[in-house]
Design an enzyme around this catalytic site. Structure first.
Site, PDB file in Angstrom:
ATOM      1  N   TRP A  77       1.600   2.144  -4.828  1.00 49.38           N
ATOM      2  CA  TRP A  77       1.886   0.859  -4.129  1.00 49.38           C
ATOM      3  C   TRP A  77       2.584  -0.034  -5.147  1.00 49.38           C
ATOM      4  O   TRP A  77       3.720  -0.375  -5.071  1.00 49.38           O
ATOM      5  CB  TRP A  77       0.482  -0.089  -3.702  1.00 49.38           C
ATOM      6  CG  TRP A  77       0.455   0.574  -2.341  1.00 49.38           C
ATOM      7  CD1 TRP A  77      -0.750   1.160  -2.009  1.00 49.38           C
ATOM      8  CD2 TRP A  77       1.130   0.387  -0.994  1.00 49.38           C
ATOM      9  NE1 TRP A  77      -0.998   1.435  -0.626  1.00 49.38           N
ATOM     10  CE2 TRP A  77       0.138   1.077  -0.079  1.00 49.38           C
ATOM     11  CE3 TRP A  77       2.209  -0.109  -0.668  1.00 49.38           C
ATOM     12  CZ2 TRP A  77       0.466   1.378   1.170  1.00 49.38           C
ATOM     13  CZ3 TRP A  77       2.518   0.103   0.694  1.00 49.38           C
ATOM     14  CH2 TRP A  77       1.706   0.804   1.666  1.00 49.38           C
TER      15      TRP A  77
ATOM     16  N   ASP B  45      -0.767  -7.637  -5.714  1.00 49.77           N
ATOM     17  CA  ASP B  45      -0.762  -7.417  -4.489  1.00 49.77           C
ATOM     18  C   ASP B  45      -2.169  -6.980  -4.101  1.00 49.77           C
ATOM     19  O   ASP B  45      -2.631  -6.156  -4.619  1.00 49.77           O
ATOM     20  CB  ASP B  45       0.135  -6.170  -4.340  1.00 49.77           C
ATOM     21  CG  ASP B  45       0.002  -5.424  -3.011  1.00 49.77           C
ATOM     22  OD1 ASP B  45      -0.784  -5.951  -2.120  1.00 49.77           O
ATOM     23  OD2 ASP B  45       0.915  -4.407  -2.907  1.00 49.77           O
TER      24      ASP B  45
ATOM     25  N   LYS C  95      -5.825  -4.578   6.557  1.00 53.35           N
ATOM     26  CA  LYS C  95      -6.572  -3.788   6.096  1.00 53.35           C
ATOM     27  C   LYS C  95      -8.275  -4.622   6.097  1.00 53.35           C
ATOM     28  O   LYS C  95      -9.049  -3.948   6.528  1.00 53.35           O
ATOM     29  CB  LYS C  95      -6.530  -3.766   4.476  1.00 53.35           C
ATOM     30  CG  LYS C  95      -5.211  -3.079   4.160  1.00 53.35           C
ATOM     31  CD  LYS C  95      -5.143  -1.571   4.333  1.00 53.35           C
ATOM     32  CE  LYS C  95      -3.654  -0.930   4.228  1.00 53.35           C
ATOM     33  NZ  LYS C  95      -2.740  -1.706   3.173  1.00 53.35           N
TER      34      LYS C  95
HETATM   35  C1  LIG Z   1      -1.293  -1.375   3.122  1.00 52.78           C
HETATM   36  C2  LIG Z   1      -0.951  -1.781   1.581  1.00 52.78           C
HETATM   37  C3  LIG Z   1       0.523  -2.487   1.820  1.00 52.78           C
HETATM   38  C4  LIG Z   1       1.192  -2.481   3.056  1.00 52.78           C
HETATM   39  O1  LIG Z   1       2.485  -2.794   3.379  1.00 52.78           O
HETATM   40  P1  LIG Z   1       3.019  -3.209   4.712  1.00 52.78           P
HETATM   41  O2  LIG Z   1       4.429  -3.418   4.470  1.00 52.78           O
HETATM   42  O3  LIG Z   1       2.201  -4.232   5.390  1.00 52.78           O
HETATM   43  O4  LIG Z   1       2.808  -1.877   5.582  1.00 52.78           O
HETATM   44  C5  LIG Z   1       0.933  -3.100   0.712  1.00 52.78           C
HETATM   45  N1  LIG Z   1       0.419  -3.056  -0.385  1.00 52.78           N
HETATM   46  C6  LIG Z   1      -0.896  -2.466  -0.633  1.00 52.78           C
HETATM   47  C7  LIG Z   1      -1.664  -2.359  -1.853  1.00 52.78           C
HETATM   48  C8  LIG Z   1      -1.413  -1.968   0.495  1.00 52.78           C
HETATM   49  O5  LIG Z   1      -2.781  -1.251   0.707  1.00 52.78           O
END
Ligand SMILES: *Cc1c(COP(=O)(O)O)cnc(C)c1O
Length: 355
Positions: A88, A162, A186
């Site tokens: 991420w 994040d 989540k």
């Molecule tokens: C699930 C998640 C995202 C999700 O991004 P979307 O654009 O909402 O699909 C972003 N950062 C993290 C750490 C995640 O776990």
């Protein structure tokens, strides 16, 4: 989702509190939805102990949307630092490079994203606009057990986190944070809502190319109603906030109660995995995620049998992310201890049959 929240939403689906309308049918500018939004914000502020100098923005675009929206709002034509600890934060860095000079300050890629680089060795840029970390890497299962103290590292840059995949699973040290963002899907509610919690002093310096609907100052000045917010998702998250506030573990309430429960759930699973030669988790113990537990079978040829048996036992969505392989148990807030006990029971039995 907590089952109680789904039940409550079902009971109010056709007629919200005698209004004669479903929440989905309300004008976002009407008094009913106004009350839902105000209550959701007040409850979230209480739940996460959000200080008054932070704005709470209910936005859309998801975590990946924020990967662009944050640099559009906060980079101010200067460099930005990223700490990459998994998929991420890697995505966040790549997206930010489209809008600003984004610099890799530290990475744990060498060990396959299984540790956290020591903040004392981060190579922070002088005068950077902000420092980005993903406080829980959902895919690699790496979590900051405490947020970095940038001031102690001699930096004046605000920290951006994040926290999509562990929001409301533990408390947040807001003294260390400039901005936190997270998709709701989540731990809080249905997909479609993105939370942004941002210090007042960071607003008002967006790049000219920043879309108006994604300009934090515009959104804040309009109480998240510059354009139509995701009303249903806000309502559902609001019900989750209420549910979270009601949770108790002994003397603990709200997020503190959830944190105690999450520690118990995660310890049960990690302790079992560590004690077994049949299963393994590769993440360093000091940064193992309480929410996302990737694990591997020593004999990967049994993966399919493991997943099929799990499905039969009612244990779903255990297949690991394709970039990591193996298995992953996501044990978010709404997963009760009994769910983790059932998983460990299944894993023990599978090992007994196949070891
Ligand atoms: C699930 C998640 C995202 C999700 O991004 P979307 O654009 O909402 O699909 C972003 N950062 C993290 C750490 C995640 O776990």
């Amino acid at each position: 989702m907590p089952e109680a929240v789904l039940q409550r939403a079902a009971s109010e689906m056709l007629d919200w509190q005698g209004s004669g309308m479903s929440v989905m049918e309300m004008s976002h500018r009407g008094k009913e939805f106004g009350a839902i939004l105000a209550q959701a914000e007040a409850n979230l502020r209480q739940l996460l102990a959000i200080p008054a100098q932070f704005h709470v923005l209910f936005m859309q675009g998801g975590g990946l949307g924020e990967n662009a929206i944050v640099p559009l709002n906060l980079s101010r034509g200067k460099s930005v630092d990223f700490v990459v600890t998994g998929s991420w934060s890697q995505k966040s860095l790549k997206e930010a490079q489209r809008y600003c000079s984004a610099h890799l300050a530290a990475s744990n890629a060498e060990g396959g994203h299984t540790s956290l680089p020591d903040p004392a060795r981060w190579q922070l840029t002088d005068g950077a606009s902000y420092v980005h970390v993903c406080s829980n890497e959902t895919i690699h299962g790496v979590e900051f057990q405490q947020l970095p103290d940038l001031a102690a590292l001699g930096s004046t840059a605000p920290l951006v986190i994040d926290f999509s995949s562990h929001v409301a699973s533990r408390s947040v040290d807001w003294t260390r944070v400039g901005l936190a963002f997270g998709g709701a899907q989540k731990n809080l509610g249905p997909a479609g809502l993105t939370l942004v919690i941002v210090r007042d002093e960071l607003l008002g310096d967006a790049l000219d190319i920043c879309p108006s609907a994604f300009n934090y100052k515009t959104v804040a000045d309009n109480q998240s109603m510059y354009n139509t917010p995701p009303t249903w998702a806000i309502y559902m998250a609001g019900l989750t906030f209420q549910w979270l506030l009601q949770q108790r573990e002994g003397e603990l309430a709200g997020v503190a109660a959830m944190e105690a429960r999450n520690v118990a759930k995660a310890s049960l699973l990690y302790d079992f995995i560590d004690a077994s030669a049949f299963y393994a988790n590769k993440v360093a113990p000091n940064c193992r995620s309480r929410m996302n537990v990737p694990f591997f079978l020593a004999d990967e040829s049994r993966n399919e049998a493991f997943l099929a048996g799990a499905r039969e036992a009612g244990l779903l969505q255990l297949k690991g992310h394709k970039s990591v392989g193996g298995m992953r148990a996501s044990i978010y807030n709404a997963m009760p201890l009994a769910g983790v006990q059932a998983l460990v029971g299944y894993m023990r039995e599978f090992e007994r049959l196949h070891a």
